[in-house]
Design a protein around this motif. Structure first.
Motif, mmCIF file in Angstrom:
data_model
loop_
_atom_site.group_PDB
_atom_site.id
_atom_site.type_symbol
_atom_site.label_atom_id
_atom_site.label_comp_id
_atom_site.label_asym_id
_atom_site.label_seq_id
_atom_site.Cartn_x
_atom_site.Cartn_y
_atom_site.Cartn_z
ATOM 1 N N ARG A 75 -44.493 48.881 14.726
ATOM 2 C CA ARG A 75 -43.617 48.721 15.900
ATOM 3 C C ARG A 75 -44.199 47.690 16.866
ATOM 4 O O ARG A 75 -43.490 46.808 17.353
ATOM 5 N N ALA A 76 -45.488 47.811 17.138
ATOM 6 C CA ALA A 76 -46.134 46.908 18.096
ATOM 7 C C ALA A 76 -46.166 45.467 17.593
ATOM 8 O O ALA A 76 -45.842 44.536 18.338
ATOM 9 N N PHE A 77 -46.555 45.272 16.333
ATOM 10 C CA PHE A 77 -46.646 43.913 15.787
ATOM 11 C C PHE A 77 -45.266 43.272 15.668
ATOM 12 O O PHE A 77 -45.112 42.074 15.886
ATOM 13 N N ARG A 78 -44.253 44.066 15.277
ATOM 14 C CA ARG A 78 -42.894 43.521 15.161
ATOM 15 C C ARG A 78 -42.400 42.991 16.503
ATOM 16 O O ARG A 78 -41.679 42.012 16.555
ATOM 17 N N THR A 79 -42.780 43.664 17.564
ATOM 18 C CA THR A 79 -42.305 43.292 18.893
ATOM 19 C C THR A 79 -43.154 42.199 19.526
ATOM 20 O O THR A 79 -42.616 41.279 20.155
ATOM 21 N N ASN A 80 -44.472 42.256 19.364
ATOM 22 C CA ASN A 80 -45.371 41.383 20.116
ATOM 23 C C ASN A 80 -46.287 40.500 19.284
ATOM 24 O O ASN A 80 -47.131 39.814 19.844
ATOM 25 N N GLY A 81 -46.207 40.549 17.976
ATOM 26 C CA GLY A 81 -47.138 39.790 17.151
ATOM 27 C C GLY A 81 -48.486 40.485 17.085
ATOM 28 O O GLY A 81 -48.639 41.620 17.535
ATOM 29 N N ILE A 82 -49.476 39.809 16.547
ATOM 30 C CA ILE A 82 -50.784 40.420 16.319
ATOM 31 C C ILE A 82 -51.721 40.248 17.508
ATOM 32 O O ILE A 82 -52.368 41.192 17.942
ATOM 33 N N ARG A 83 -51.807 39.055 18.035
ATOM 34 C CA ARG A 83 -52.859 38.713 19.009
ATOM 35 C C ARG A 83 -52.831 39.544 20.280
ATOM 36 O O ARG A 83 -53.875 39.900 20.814
ATOM 37 N N ASP A 84 -51.649 39.832 20.793
ATOM 38 C CA ASP A 84 -51.554 40.487 22.096
ATOM 39 C C ASP A 84 -51.567 42.008 22.017
ATOM 40 O O ASP A 84 -51.384 42.677 23.031
ATOM 41 N N ILE A 85 -51.785 42.545 20.848
ATOM 42 C CA ILE A 85 -51.772 44.002 20.671
ATOM 43 C C ILE A 85 -53.200 44.491 20.420
ATOM 44 O O ILE A 85 -53.875 44.043 19.494
ATOM 45 N N SER A 86 -53.622 45.435 21.223
ATOM 46 C CA SER A 86 -54.972 45.987 21.086
ATOM 47 C C SER A 86 -54.945 47.282 20.285
ATOM 48 O O SER A 86 -53.912 47.944 20.175
ATOM 49 N N VAL A 87 -56.095 47.634 19.755
ATOM 50 C CA VAL A 87 -56.234 48.900 19.034
ATOM 51 C C VAL A 87 -55.907 50.082 19.942
ATOM 52 O O VAL A 87 -55.180 50.989 19.541
ATOM 53 N N PRO A 88 -56.395 50.117 21.196
ATOM 54 C CA PRO A 88 -56.025 51.238 22.068
ATOM 55 C C PRO A 88 -54.507 51.365 22.268
ATOM 56 O O PRO A 88 -53.976 52.465 22.316
ATOM 57 N N PHE A 89 -53.814 50.230 22.355
ATOM 58 C CA PHE A 89 -52.357 50.254 22.510
ATOM 59 C C PHE A 89 -51.703 50.884 21.283
ATOM 60 O O PHE A 89 -50.782 51.694 21.404
ATOM 61 N N ILE A 90 -52.159 50.494 20.107
ATOM 62 C CA ILE A 90 -51.619 51.049 18.858
ATOM 63 C C ILE A 90 -51.887 52.548 18.779
ATOM 64 O O ILE A 90 -50.993 53.332 18.431
ATOM 65 N N MET A 91 -53.100 52.940 19.096
ATOM 66 C CA MET A 91 -53.453 54.360 19.022
ATOM 67 C C MET A 91 -52.642 55.176 20.029
ATOM 68 O O MET A 91 -52.187 56.283 19.712
ATOM 69 N N LYS A 92 -52.443 54.645 21.212
ATOM 70 C CA LYS A 92 -51.628 55.343 22.208
ATOM 71 C C LYS A 92 -50.200 55.500 21.689
ATOM 72 O O LYS A 92 -49.584 56.557 21.857
ATOM 73 N N GLY A 93 -49.665 54.468 21.044
ATOM 74 C CA GLY A 93 -48.320 54.529 20.460
ATOM 75 C C GLY A 93 -48.205 55.581 19.370
ATOM 76 O O GLY A 93 -47.120 56.102 19.105
ATOM 77 N N ALA A 94 -49.324 55.891 18.725
ATOM 78 C CA ALA A 94 -49.353 56.926 17.683
ATOM 79 C C ALA A 94 -49.651 58.300 18.268
ATOM 80 O O ALA A 94 -49.712 59.287 17.537
ATOM 81 N N GLY A 95 -49.874 58.356 19.591
ATOM 82 C CA GLY A 95 -50.203 59.626 20.235
ATOM 83 C C GLY A 95 -51.630 60.068 19.980
ATOM 84 O O GLY A 95 -51.935 61.261 19.984
ATOM 85 N N LEU A 96 -52.521 59.081 19.774
ATOM 86 C CA LEU A 96 -53.917 59.372 19.441
ATOM 87 C C LEU A 96 -54.849 58.645 20.404
ATOM 88 O O LEU A 96 -54.436 57.725 21.108
ATOM 89 N N THR A 97 -56.107 59.035 20.393
ATOM 90 C CA THR A 97 -57.098 58.356 21.219
ATOM 91 C C THR A 97 -57.722 57.197 20.439
ATOM 92 O O THR A 97 -57.772 57.213 19.204
ATOM 93 N N HIS A 98 -58.218 56.230 21.183
ATOM 94 C CA HIS A 98 -58.808 55.029 20.599
ATOM 95 C C HIS A 98 -59.982 55.358 19.669
ATOM 96 O O HIS A 98 -60.178 54.735 18.622
ATOM 97 N N GLY A 99 -60.761 56.351 20.032
ATOM 98 C CA GLY A 99 -61.964 56.676 19.266
ATOM 99 C C GLY A 99 -61.708 57.071 17.826
ATOM 100 O O GLY A 99 -62.565 56.893 16.965
ATOM 101 N N GLY A 100 -60.524 57.570 17.523
ATOM 102 C CA GLY A 100 -60.218 58.000 16.161
ATOM 103 C C GLY A 100 -59.861 56.878 15.209
ATOM 104 O O GLY A 100 -59.769 57.084 13.995
ATOM 105 N N PHE A 101 -59.695 55.685 15.729
ATOM 106 C CA PHE A 101 -59.253 54.559 14.896
ATOM 107 C C PHE A 101 -60.189 54.308 13.720
ATOM 108 O O PHE A 101 -59.756 54.132 12.582
#
Length: 194
Positions: free
Chosen positions: A21-47
């Motif tokens: 969802r994040a990459f489709r909307t914003n591409g790769i560069r501007d998306i952080s791992v914490p943003f992706i994890m938040k979108g999945a309902g998870l914390t960054h540390g679990g990545f």
């Protein structure tokens, strides 16, 4: 207490879906791992329990998203009995709905500009998935691979341009022109075969 069987795969799937969802909307560069994890309902540390790095996630997300797009387009083409399947694919791909639903649409327009700066691993996965998408288009249209490449390139380009402009009428016209040219390409190919 241990997690139930399949828990890790389920969580990994949620991360990939969030990344898609994040990459489709914003591409790769501007998306952080914490943003992706938040979108999945998870914390960054679990990545890092699921992926070695963001590049691995990008590669797996590319596989997932292309498969998702192919499955959706295949289903749409199979359900429509009135028109040739490739016309259904073209009409959906170059529709206002697809243009406006960036978080669920084809990932190729979003990744294409940034993928050249990715690792060789990611570029290889992207290349393989692009070939898979071209094969799908060529198969649905009953055309050769080279014509399938041209058709997909035309469709992706028209979609990218329609999403880029801030003039709604121009955007709609780009989609309409893209549909017309894509169908003309198919008609020309059919004429050559006959």
């Amino acid at each position: 207490m241990p997690y139930p069987e399949g828990h890790k795969e389920k969580v990994r799937g949620k991360i990939i879906e969030s990344a898609a969802r994040a990459f489709r909307t914003n591409g790769i560069r501007d998306i952080s791992v914490p943003f992706i994890m938040k979108g999945a309902g998870l914390t960054h540390g679990g990545f890092y329990a699921h992926f070695d790095n963001k590049e691995q996630l990008v590669a797996e997300t590319c596989r997932y998203a292309i498969g998702d797009t192919i499955a959706f387009l295949q289903k749409a083409a199979e359900q429509e009995k009135q028109r040739p399947p490739i016309h259904v694919v073209i009409d959906y791909y170059l529709s206002q709905q697809h243009r406006d639903s960036t978080n669920f649409g084809c990932i190729l327009p979003a990744l294409s500009s940034g993928i050249s700066r990715s690792s060789e691993e990611v570029r290889q996965v992207y290349t393989d998935e692009l070939k898979r998408m071209i094969d799908f288009i060529a198969d649905v249209a009953n055309i050769d691979y080279a014509t399938g490449s041209s058709l997909l390139s035309s469709m992706v380009g028209a979609l990218m341009l329609s999403r880029s402009v801030n003039d709604p009428d121009m955007s709609d016209n780009l989609l309409a022109a893209g549909k017309q040219q894509a169908k003309a390409l198919i008609f020309t190919q059919e004429s050559v075969i006959q």
